[in-house]
Enzyme design. Structure first.
Site, short mmCIF file in Angstrom:
data_model
loop_
_atom_site.label_atom_id
_atom_site.label_comp_id
_atom_site.label_asym_id
_atom_site.label_seq_id
_atom_site.Cartn_x
_atom_site.Cartn_y
_atom_site.Cartn_z
CE LYS A 180 -1.03 -0.24 5.17
NZ LYS A 180 -0.05 0.70 5.31
NE ARG B 117 -1.98 0.06 11.41
CZ ARG B 117 -0.71 0.47 10.66
NH1 ARG B 117 -0.81 1.91 10.18
NH2 ARG B 117 0.42 -0.21 10.45
NE ARG C 181 8.40 -2.68 4.26
CZ ARG C 181 7.19 -2.71 4.63
NH1 ARG C 181 6.27 -2.01 3.93
NH2 ARG C 181 6.86 -2.66 5.92
NE ARG D 244 8.72 -0.31 9.02
CZ ARG D 244 7.38 -0.07 8.70
NH1 ARG D 244 7.09 0.21 7.42
NH2 ARG D 244 6.38 -0.56 9.54
NE ARG E 95 4.35 -4.11 10.98
CZ ARG E 95 5.29 -3.95 9.93
NH1 ARG E 95 6.27 -4.57 10.26
NH2 ARG E 95 5.14 -3.13 9.07
P1 AMP Z 1 3.23 1.16 9.33
O1 AMP Z 1 4.22 1.85 8.92
O2 AMP Z 1 2.03 1.74 8.75
O3 AMP Z 1 3.37 -0.31 9.15
O4 AMP Z 1 3.11 1.43 10.84
C1 AMP Z 1 4.23 0.98 11.89
C2 AMP Z 1 3.57 0.96 13.32
O5 AMP Z 1 3.34 2.53 13.50
C3 AMP Z 1 2.43 -0.02 13.55
O6 AMP Z 1 2.70 -1.30 13.58
C4 AMP Z 1 1.67 0.54 14.82
O7 AMP Z 1 2.68 0.51 15.89
C5 AMP Z 1 2.18 2.08 14.46
N1 AMP Z 1 0.90 2.90 13.61
C6 AMP Z 1 1.02 3.41 12.53
N2 AMP Z 1 -0.30 4.05 12.24
C7 AMP Z 1 -1.16 3.74 13.35
C8 AMP Z 1 -2.34 3.95 13.54
N3 AMP Z 1 -3.23 4.57 12.68
N4 AMP Z 1 -2.89 3.69 15.05
C9 AMP Z 1 -1.96 3.21 15.70
N5 AMP Z 1 -0.85 2.67 15.50
C10 AMP Z 1 -0.46 3.21 14.35
#
Ligand code: AMP
Length: 217
Positions: A13, A88, A127, A160, A171
């Site tokens: 995404k 989310r 990644r 990451r 996740r």
């Molecule tokens: P992502 O890069 O979108 O995979 O986000 C990495 C991490 O950031 C996630 O596993 C959550 O711990 C936190 N995170 C990102 N977006 C949100 C959200 N909308 N609500 C809560 N935690 C978030």
């Protein structure tokens, strides 16, 4: 045009969001990137978020919603935006509705990127991302031209800390439990546009663009 992009972590995404941002001239709001920026800068928000991120859990809603509201008030959002990684869960979606209603704005479409778990696990553990511009690469499928250097901006490319098999599995669980219900939430409004990213991102983007056109966007 205001978009949300939904999909499992590692579904592609972020890459689709980058293409849509360029094509439709949108501000790209990635909550994961905002948290990682705060983490890097060692802000109180970053320190609070880290404990949750390391576990593959969601950062508490109140903190996340406040951060997004601040971001939506930035001038670059006036041209339209793509929300990547937010909302989310249903509580965040309802909070977003309230924020938008107070601005007389709305979400025009929700882009749903479909991808199977096995494909995700393979892609996410290989990644790499740019710490400066957030561009995504892959040591197996899309390596940078120069190792460790971003093709887009020359920034440093890294893995990451939450892109390991154990955290990715968590996740994916978090996604299934909290984020998947959003598909029904937005489907009821008839604004979901799908792309399948199991094979390649060009096919995925083409069907997203066709879907947006079908909604007259
Ligand atoms: P992502 O890069 O979108 O995979 O986000 C990495 C991490 O950031 C996630 O596993 C959550 O711990 C936190 N995170 C990102 N977006 C949100 C959200 N909308 N609500 C809560 N935690 C978030």
């Amino acid at each position: 045009m205001n978009l949300i992009i939904l999909g499992a972590p590692g579904s592609g995404k972020g890459t689709s969001a980058t293409v849509l941002r360029e094509k439709y001239n949108l501000a790209h709001i990635s909550t994961g990137d905002l948290f990682r920026y705060n983490l890097k800068e060692n802000t109180p928000l970053g320190i609070e978020a880290k404990a949750y991120m390391d576990k593959g859990a969601l950062v508490p809603d109140d903190v996340t919603i406040r951060m997004v509201e601040d971001r939506l008030n930035q001038p670059d959002c006036e041209k339209g935006y793509i929300l990547d990684g937010f909302p989310r869960n249903i509580a965040q979606a309802e909070a977003l509705d309230k924020i938008l209603a107070s601005k007389g704005a709305k979400i025009d479409a929700v882009v749903y990127v479909i991808c199977d778990d096995e494909v995700i696990m393979d892609r996410v553990t290989t990644r790499r991302v740019c710490e400066k511009c957030g561009a995504s690469f892959n040591v197996k499928y899309m390596p940078t031209k120069v190792e460790g250097v971003c093709d887009v901006c020359g920034g440093k490319v890294y893995q990451r800390s939450d892109d390991n098999a154990e955290t990715v599995a968590k996740r994916l669980d978090t996604y299934r439990e909290n984020t998947k219900p959003l598909i029904d939430f937005y489907n009821a409004r008839g604004i979901i546009v799908e792309g399948n990213n199991n094979v390649d991102s060009d096919t995925c983007i083409a069907s997203i663009e066709a879907g947006l056109k079908a909604l007259s966007l």
